[in-house]
Write a protein that holds these residues in place. Structure first.
Motif, short mmCIF file in Angstrom:
data_model
loop_
_atom_site.label_atom_id
_atom_site.label_comp_id
_atom_site.label_asym_id
_atom_site.label_seq_id
_atom_site.Cartn_x
_atom_site.Cartn_y
_atom_site.Cartn_z
N GLY A 112 0.96 -1.13 -0.05
CA GLY A 112 -0.15 0.16 0.10
C GLY A 112 0.60 1.20 0.05
O GLY A 112 0.44 2.32 -0.66
N ILE A 113 1.83 1.23 0.74
CA ILE A 113 2.95 2.21 0.75
C ILE A 113 3.61 2.60 -0.43
O ILE A 113 3.50 3.88 -0.97
N ALA A 114 3.89 1.63 -1.05
CA ALA A 114 4.69 1.61 -2.54
C ALA A 114 3.63 2.08 -3.60
O ALA A 114 4.07 2.94 -4.34
N LEU A 115 2.33 1.57 -3.55
CA LEU A 115 1.36 2.12 -4.47
C LEU A 115 1.06 3.52 -4.17
O LEU A 115 0.73 4.33 -5.11
N CYS B 103 4.14 9.72 -7.83
CA CYS B 103 4.98 9.93 -8.85
C CYS B 103 4.26 10.09 -10.08
O CYS B 103 4.64 10.98 -11.27
N ILE B 104 3.47 9.18 -10.50
CA ILE B 104 2.61 9.30 -11.57
C ILE B 104 1.99 10.58 -11.95
O ILE B 104 1.90 11.07 -12.86
#
Length: 83
Positions: A22-25, A31-32
């Protein structure tokens, strides 16, 4: 960023995996979004959208002033006061 994610160590291993994903997402999504905004700005600069908007604005102001002058012949409209 030292010790920021120590709370993950206390969690159930399965929840830790989902939390890390979840944190990575979340980081990836941010960033996107920044990349999309940058590309949008570059595209608008490339096609000179600000010039198009200014031309449309000038056209509409001229038409509105023309209509006001037609409807009210005593109206004093100065088209040269625009900046």
């Amino acid at each position: 960023m030292r010790n920021r994610f120590l709370w993950l160590k206390e969690m159930n291993p399965l929840l830790t995996v989902f939390s890390i994903l979840g944190i990575a997402l979340a980081i990836f999504s941010i960033c996107i979004l920044i990349l999309i905004d940058y590309l949008r700005q570059q595209l608008f600069r490339l096609i000179k959208i600000h010039i198009l908007c200014q031309k449309i604005s000038d056209f509409l102001v001229r038409k509105v002033n023309y209509l006001i002058a037609k409807l009210s012949p005593t109206a004093d409209i100065d088209n040269n006061n625009r900046k």
